[in-house]
Design a protein around this motif. Structure first.
Motif, PDB file in Angstrom:
ATOM      1  N   PRO A 122       0.834  -1.203   0.000  1.00 38.40           N
ATOM      2  CA  PRO A 122       0.000   0.000   0.000  1.00 38.40           C
ATOM      3  C   PRO A 122       0.870   1.255   0.000  1.00 38.40           C
ATOM      4  O   PRO A 122       1.956   1.285   0.589  1.00 38.40           O
ATOM      5  N   ASP A 123       0.392   2.290  -0.661  1.00 29.90           N
ATOM      6  CA  ASP A 123       1.102   3.558  -0.700  1.00 29.90           C
ATOM      7  C   ASP A 123       0.728   4.351   0.552  1.00 29.90           C
ATOM      8  O   ASP A 123      -0.372   4.886   0.652  1.00 29.90           O
ATOM      9  N   VAL A 124       1.647   4.393   1.497  1.00 29.14           N
ATOM     10  CA  VAL A 124       1.395   5.071   2.765  1.00 29.14           C
ATOM     11  C   VAL A 124       2.201   6.364   2.894  1.00 29.14           C
ATOM     12  O   VAL A 124       2.231   6.972   3.957  1.00 29.14           O
ATOM     13  N   TYR A 125       2.833   6.783   1.797  1.00 30.25           N
ATOM     14  CA  TYR A 125       3.666   7.993   1.839  1.00 30.25           C
ATOM     15  C   TYR A 125       2.873   9.207   2.307  1.00 30.25           C
ATOM     16  O   TYR A 125       3.345   9.993   3.127  1.00 30.25           O
ATOM     17  N   GLY A 126       1.680   9.387   1.787  1.00 28.76           N
ATOM     18  CA  GLY A 126       0.855  10.533   2.164  1.00 28.76           C
ATOM     19  C   GLY A 126       0.558  10.577   3.652  1.00 28.76           C
ATOM     20  O   GLY A 126       0.491  11.653   4.244  1.00 28.76           O
ATOM     21  N   LEU A 127       0.386   9.418   4.250  1.00 33.55           N
ATOM     22  CA  LEU A 127       0.127   9.362   5.687  1.00 33.55           C
ATOM     23  C   LEU A 127       1.381   9.664   6.510  1.00 33.55           C
ATOM     24  O   LEU A 127       1.295  10.166   7.626  1.00 33.55           O
ATOM     25  N   LEU A 128       2.534   9.351   5.949  1.00 34.58           N
ATOM     26  CA  LEU A 128       3.782   9.437   6.711  1.00 34.58           C
ATOM     27  C   LEU A 128       4.659  10.637   6.367  1.00 34.58           C
ATOM     28  O   LEU A 128       5.674  10.854   7.035  1.00 34.58           O
ATOM     29  N   LYS A 129       4.314  11.407   5.353  1.00 27.91           N
ATOM     30  CA  LYS A 129       5.239  12.427   4.847  1.00 27.91           C
ATOM     31  C   LYS A 129       5.660  13.439   5.899  1.00 27.91           C
ATOM     32  O   LYS A 129       6.787  13.912   5.879  1.00 27.91           O
ATOM     33  N   GLU A 130       4.811  13.767   6.855  1.00 26.14           N
ATOM     34  CA  GLU A 130       5.202  14.744   7.876  1.00 26.14           C
ATOM     35  C   GLU A 130       6.140  14.156   8.930  1.00 26.14           C
ATOM     36  O   GLU A 130       6.715  14.892   9.723  1.00 26.14           O
ATOM     37  N   TYR A 131       6.330  12.836   8.926  1.00 21.05           N
ATOM     38  CA  TYR A 131       7.209  12.183   9.897  1.00 21.05           C
ATOM     39  C   TYR A 131       8.541  11.746   9.289  1.00 21.05           C
ATOM     40  O   TYR A 131       9.382  11.182   9.979  1.00 21.05           O
ATOM     41  N   ILE A 132       8.734  11.998   7.998  1.00 20.98           N
ATOM     42  CA  ILE A 132       9.956  11.560   7.321  1.00 20.98           C
ATOM     43  C   ILE A 132      11.122  12.456   7.702  1.00 20.98           C
ATOM     44  O   ILE A 132      11.020  13.684   7.647  1.00 20.98           O
ATOM     45  N   ILE A 133      12.206  11.823   8.091  1.00 22.63           N
ATOM     46  CA  ILE A 133      13.440  12.536   8.410  1.00 22.63           C
ATOM     47  C   ILE A 133      14.364  12.373   7.218  1.00 22.63           C
ATOM     48  O   ILE A 133      14.730  11.260   6.849  1.00 22.63           O
ATOM     49  N   GLU A 134      14.715  13.503   6.620  1.00 20.44           N
ATOM     50  CA  GLU A 134      15.613  13.472   5.465  1.00 20.44           C
ATOM     51  C   GLU A 134      17.035  13.206   5.946  1.00 20.44           C
ATOM     52  O   GLU A 134      17.501  13.836   6.884  1.00 20.44           O
ATOM     53  N   SER A 135      17.705  12.290   5.306  1.00 13.63           N
ATOM     54  CA  SER A 135      19.089  12.002   5.678  1.00 13.63           C
ATOM     55  C   SER A 135      20.006  13.006   4.998  1.00 13.63           C
ATOM     56  O   SER A 135      19.792  13.398   3.859  1.00 13.63           O
ATOM     57  N   SER A 136      21.018  13.408   5.723  1.00 11.33           N
ATOM     58  CA  SER A 136      21.969  14.379   5.196  1.00 11.33           C
ATOM     59  C   SER A 136      23.087  13.653   4.468  1.00 11.33           C
ATOM     60  O   SER A 136      23.828  12.886   5.057  1.00 11.33           O
ATOM     61  N   THR A 137      23.194  13.900   3.175  1.00  2.00           N
ATOM     62  CA  THR A 137      24.253  13.266   2.386  1.00  2.00           C
ATOM     63  C   THR A 137      25.282  14.283   1.932  1.00  2.00           C
ATOM     64  O   THR A 137      26.115  13.986   1.100  1.00  2.00           O
ATOM     65  N   ASN A 138      25.228  15.492   2.489  1.00  2.00           N
ATOM     66  CA  ASN A 138      26.157  16.544   2.094  1.00  2.00           C
ATOM     67  C   ASN A 138      27.410  16.575   2.977  1.00  2.00           C
ATOM     68  O   ASN A 138      28.120  17.566   2.991  1.00  2.00           O
ATOM     69  N   GLU A 139      27.650  15.545   3.730  1.00  2.00           N
ATOM     70  CA  GLU A 139      28.825  15.500   4.583  1.00  2.00           C
ATOM     71  C   GLU A 139      30.068  15.350   3.716  1.00  2.00           C
ATOM     72  O   GLU A 139      30.095  14.580   2.774  1.00  2.00           O
ATOM     73  N   SER A 140      31.103  16.096   4.068  1.00  2.00           N
ATOM     74  CA  SER A 140      32.342  15.997   3.299  1.00  2.00           C
ATOM     75  C   SER A 140      33.345  15.154   4.079  1.00  2.00           C
ATOM     76  O   SER A 140      33.393  15.185   5.303  1.00  2.00           O
ATOM     77  N   ILE A 141      34.117  14.409   3.338  1.00  2.00           N
ATOM     78  CA  ILE A 141      35.135  13.558   3.925  1.00  2.00           C
ATOM     79  C   ILE A 141      36.489  14.059   3.440  1.00  2.00           C
ATOM     80  O   ILE A 141      36.692  14.266   2.245  1.00  2.00           O
ATOM     81  N   LYS A 142      37.381  14.252   4.395  1.00  2.00           N
ATOM     82  CA  LYS A 142      38.738  14.692   4.035  1.00  2.00           C
ATOM     83  C   LYS A 142      39.679  13.507   4.141  1.00  2.00           C
ATOM     84  O   LYS A 142      39.631  12.744   5.100  1.00  2.00           O
ATOM     85  N   PHE A 143      40.534  13.398   3.147  1.00  2.00           N
ATOM     86  CA  PHE A 143      41.489  12.304   3.096  1.00  2.00           C
ATOM     87  C   PHE A 143      42.854  12.912   2.865  1.00  2.00           C
ATOM     88  O   PHE A 143      43.052  13.634   1.885  1.00  2.00           O
ATOM     89  N   ARG A 144      43.772  12.668   3.767  1.00  2.00           N
ATOM     90  CA  ARG A 144      45.112  13.225   3.632  1.00  2.00           C
ATOM     91  C   ARG A 144      46.104  12.116   3.360  1.00  2.00           C
ATOM     92  O   ARG A 144      46.067  11.064   3.986  1.00  2.00           O
ATOM     93  N   MET A 145      47.001  12.389   2.451  1.00  2.00           N
ATOM     94  CA  MET A 145      48.050  11.420   2.104  1.00  2.00           C
ATOM     95  C   MET A 145      49.400  12.102   2.258  1.00  2.00           C
ATOM     96  O   MET A 145      49.530  13.312   2.065  1.00  2.00           O
ATOM     97  N   ARG A 146      50.369  11.301   2.567  1.00  2.00           N
ATOM     98  CA  ARG A 146      51.734  11.826   2.606  1.00  2.00           C
ATOM     99  C   ARG A 146      52.680  10.794   2.018  1.00  2.00           C
ATOM    100  O   ARG A 146      52.404   9.589   2.057  1.00  2.00           O
TER     101      ARG A 146
END
Length: 125
Positions: free
Chosen positions: A99-123
């Motif tokens: 069943p499509d329950v998105y309409g019932l749940l849309k106000e409870y959806i937590i968006e995941s943050s994928t804008n995190e940056s990862i730093k990698f250092r090499m020497r």
């Protein structure tokens, strides 16, 4: 569990769901809770009482799993099957969908943050 087998039996109009043993309905409810958690990104354990929209979404999803898990022919997509002499009739191409329950749940959806940056250092060694 956020809903009980009694809640599910009271909600459903399908006899197969109403006659399903509580122990199996509990498993169907667990499947529904996992599915709902994957949609919203969290569980509803912090809500007391459970919001009505979330409860309805859980009931719809649990009913779906109860129907699918109670009838092997639904899972296979057959209308009828006969083991002796190996004959069966394939379904008409229609698919039982969640069943499509998105309409019932849309106000409870937590968006995941994928804008995190990862730093990698090499020497150099």
């Amino acid at each position: 569990m956020l809903i009980t087998p009694a809640d599910l039996k009271a909600y459903s109009v399908f006899d197969v769901v109403k006659e399903r043993p509580d122990s199996l309905l509990e498993q169907d409810i667990i499947e529904a809770e996992v599915e709902i958690e994957s949609i919203v990104g969290h569980d509803f354990s912090e809500y007391d009482p459970l919001p009505e929209k979330a409860k309805l979404a859980l009931l719809k999803m649990a009913q779906f799993f109860a129907l699918v898990n109670s009838d092997e022919s639904i899972v296979k997509g057959y209308k009828s099957e006969k083991i002796g002499d190996y004959s069966y009739t394939l379904g008409d191409g229609s698919v039982l969908r969640k069943p499509d329950v998105y309409g019932l749940l849309k106000e409870y959806i937590i968006e995941s943050s994928t804008n995190e940056s990862i730093k990698f250092r090499m020497r150099a060694l």
